[in-house]
Design a protein around this motif. Structure first.
Motif, PDB file in Angstrom:
ATOM      1  N   LYS A 156       0.839  -1.197   0.000  1.00  0.00           N
ATOM      2  CA  LYS A 156       0.000   0.000   0.000  1.00  0.00           C
ATOM      3  C   LYS A 156       0.876   1.250   0.000  1.00  0.00           C
ATOM      4  O   LYS A 156       2.067   1.188   0.322  1.00  0.00           O
ATOM      5  CB  LYS A 156      -0.931   0.000   1.215  1.00  0.00           C
ATOM      6  N   CYS A 157       0.265   2.376  -0.359  1.00  0.00           N
ATOM      7  CA  CYS A 157       1.032   3.626  -0.478  1.00  0.00           C
ATOM      8  C   CYS A 157       0.234   4.791   0.100  1.00  0.00           C
ATOM      9  O   CYS A 157      -0.932   4.988  -0.256  1.00  0.00           O
ATOM     10  CB  CYS A 157       1.354   3.891  -1.949  1.00  0.00           C
ATOM     11  N   LEU A 158       0.863   5.552   0.981  1.00  0.00           N
ATOM     12  CA  LEU A 158       0.253   6.725   1.608  1.00  0.00           C
ATOM     13  C   LEU A 158       0.919   7.974   1.056  1.00  0.00           C
ATOM     14  O   LEU A 158       2.154   8.060   0.996  1.00  0.00           O
ATOM     15  CB  LEU A 158       0.433   6.662   3.119  1.00  0.00           C
ATOM     16  N   LEU A 159       0.106   8.957   0.671  1.00  0.00           N
ATOM     17  CA  LEU A 159       0.620  10.190   0.071  1.00  0.00           C
ATOM     18  C   LEU A 159       0.173  11.393   0.903  1.00  0.00           C
ATOM     19  O   LEU A 159      -0.899  11.959   0.672  1.00  0.00           O
ATOM     20  CB  LEU A 159       0.119  10.341  -1.371  1.00  0.00           C
ATOM     21  N   PRO A 160       0.982  11.800   1.879  1.00  0.00           N
ATOM     22  CA  PRO A 160       0.600  12.947   2.715  1.00  0.00           C
ATOM     23  C   PRO A 160       1.073  14.276   2.142  1.00  0.00           C
ATOM     24  O   PRO A 160       2.014  14.344   1.329  1.00  0.00           O
ATOM     25  CB  PRO A 160       1.313  12.651   4.031  1.00  0.00           C
ATOM     26  N   ASP A 161       0.419  15.328   2.580  1.00  0.00           N
ATOM     27  CA  ASP A 161       0.849  16.701   2.306  1.00  0.00           C
ATOM     28  C   ASP A 161       2.051  17.002   3.198  1.00  0.00           C
ATOM     29  O   ASP A 161       2.565  16.127   3.897  1.00  0.00           O
ATOM     30  CB  ASP A 161      -0.303  17.647   2.589  1.00  0.00           C
ATOM     31  N   GLY A 162       2.519  18.249   3.203  1.00  0.00           N
ATOM     32  CA  GLY A 162       3.642  18.635   4.048  1.00  0.00           C
ATOM     33  C   GLY A 162       3.373  18.339   5.519  1.00  0.00           C
ATOM     34  O   GLY A 162       2.268  18.563   6.013  1.00  0.00           O
ATOM     35  N   ILE A 163       4.395  17.830   6.209  1.00  0.00           N
ATOM     36  CA  ILE A 163       4.247  17.393   7.598  1.00  0.00           C
ATOM     37  C   ILE A 163       5.138  18.245   8.505  1.00  0.00           C
ATOM     38  O   ILE A 163       6.262  18.595   8.128  1.00  0.00           O
ATOM     39  CB  ILE A 163       4.637  15.904   7.750  1.00  0.00           C
ATOM     40  N   ARG A 164       4.640  18.539   9.691  1.00  0.00           N
ATOM     41  CA  ARG A 164       5.401  19.340  10.643  1.00  0.00           C
ATOM     42  C   ARG A 164       6.486  18.477  11.301  1.00  0.00           C
ATOM     43  O   ARG A 164       6.293  17.893  12.359  1.00  0.00           O
ATOM     44  CB  ARG A 164       4.479  19.917  11.714  1.00  0.00           C
ATOM     45  N   THR A 165       7.623  18.374  10.635  1.00  0.00           N
ATOM     46  CA  THR A 165       8.780  17.639  11.149  1.00  0.00           C
ATOM     47  C   THR A 165      10.018  18.500  10.940  1.00  0.00           C
ATOM     48  O   THR A 165       9.977  19.496  10.199  1.00  0.00           O
ATOM     49  CB  THR A 165       8.973  16.300  10.417  1.00  0.00           C
ATOM     50  N   PRO A 166      11.142  18.135  11.558  1.00  0.00           N
ATOM     51  CA  PRO A 166      12.371  18.906  11.347  1.00  0.00           C
ATOM     52  C   PRO A 166      12.812  18.963   9.884  1.00  0.00           C
ATOM     53  O   PRO A 166      13.584  19.854   9.496  1.00  0.00           O
ATOM     54  CB  PRO A 166      13.405  18.149  12.195  1.00  0.00           C
ATOM     55  N   MET A 167      12.335  18.037   9.058  1.00  0.00           N
ATOM     56  CA  MET A 167      12.699  18.050   7.643  1.00  0.00           C
ATOM     57  C   MET A 167      12.154  19.281   6.926  1.00  0.00           C
ATOM     58  O   MET A 167      12.720  19.733   5.931  1.00  0.00           O
ATOM     59  CB  MET A 167      12.185  16.782   6.956  1.00  0.00           C
ATOM     60  N   VAL A 168      11.046  19.827   7.432  1.00  0.00           N
ATOM     61  CA  VAL A 168      10.399  20.973   6.787  1.00  0.00           C
ATOM     62  C   VAL A 168      10.693  22.228   7.597  1.00  0.00           C
ATOM     63  O   VAL A 168      10.043  22.492   8.617  1.00  0.00           O
ATOM     64  CB  VAL A 168       8.882  20.754   6.657  1.00  0.00           C
ATOM     65  N   ASP A 169      11.679  22.988   7.154  1.00  0.00           N
ATOM     66  CA  ASP A 169      12.090  24.218   7.840  1.00  0.00           C
ATOM     67  C   ASP A 169      11.339  25.391   7.240  1.00  0.00           C
ATOM     68  O   ASP A 169      11.566  25.774   6.085  1.00  0.00           O
ATOM     69  CB  ASP A 169      13.598  24.415   7.682  1.00  0.00           C
TER      70      ASP A 169
END
Length: 251
Positions: A156-169
């Motif tokens: 299966k495959c999940l396609l999320p929008d932008g996530i609030r993690t350290p990867m997204v500055d």
């Protein structure tokens, strides 16, 4: 005895959310990563993935490991591009093949969940290489699911929008396309959607569900996506600036 779940990228924000929620759901979770205080696994090493899968015999394998790829396609250096492709796409392929091979041998089967991105549905400028890997993850997941059925295992495959993690500055303007939605998603809501997908009959799901029609439409109409690019960029820049200001105000 609790069934085993493996979560790659387990030291990161979304990986930790998956670990928590899978444990709550009754799994013995083994988070793996190349960093942090979890068990080490380099997903770009196919032999290491096979060895781990053969040892643990997981019922669930979440291919969550990934790296960001913001930046102009002509500006990124060769090593960066190679790393994005190796981790985000080859890492998913390696993990899927390793897990599926052991699940196929086990009576209880299993499910492989691959984490892509909404950037895997529509052409996404400013993260072109990253977007290409996520398109690849989606295509690989659906094709592998079709190939392996009637299974087990399932893919299966999940396609999320932008996530609030350290990867997204939010302070880095190169990350603006992560802010094309109304808000950043929280890791726990993405993990919850992933676990829901694990136990559903669907193959692909988007987070949030409200973008399940609009974003794929842009993928089917690339000329429309190009024409809408200025409007989408303006909205993304505005949302990024608002999130950066919010973070500054709460610090």
């Amino acid at each position: 005895m609790r069934p085993t779940a493996v979560v790659t990228g387990g030291a990161g924000g979304l990986g930790r959310a998956f670990t928590r929620q899978l444990e709550t759901a009754g799994y013995r979770v083994v988070p793996v990563d190349v960093a942090g205080d979890v068990r080490r696994l380099d997903v770009t090493d196919p032999a290491a993935c096979r060895a781990l899968a053969a040892e643990l015999r997981p019922r669930v394998w979440v291919n969550n490991a990934g790296i960001g790829g913001a930046g102009g396609v002509l500006e990124q250096d060769d090593d960066t591009i190679r790393q994005i492709v190796e981790v985000n796409l080859l890492g998913v392929i390696n993990g899927t093949r390793a897990a599926a091979a052991t699940m196929r041998e086990d009576a209880d089967g299993g499910v492989v969940l691959n984490i892509a991105s909404l950037a895997g549905w529509a052409p996404t400028p400013h993260i072109a290489v990253y977007s290409a890997t996520k398109h690849g993850v989606r295509a690989f997941s659906v094709a592998t699911e079709a190939e392996l059925q009637p299974g087990p295992p399932q893919v299966k495959c999940l396609l999320p929008d932008g996530i609030r993690t350290p990867m997204v500055d939010a302070h880095d303007p190169r990350n603006m396309m992560s802010f094309s939605g109304k808000r950043l998603l929280e890791p726990d809501e993405v993990a919850a959607a992933g676990i829901e997908l694990l136990h559903s009959d669907r193959i692909v799901a988007t987070v949030p569900r409200s973008r399940a029609l609009t974003v794929p439409l842009l993928g089917l109409a690339p000329r429309l996506a190009v024409r809408l690019k200025p409007m989408i960029e303006r909205r993304a820049r505005k949302n990024r600036a608002a999130e950066a200001a919010r973070q500054d105000g709460s610090s």
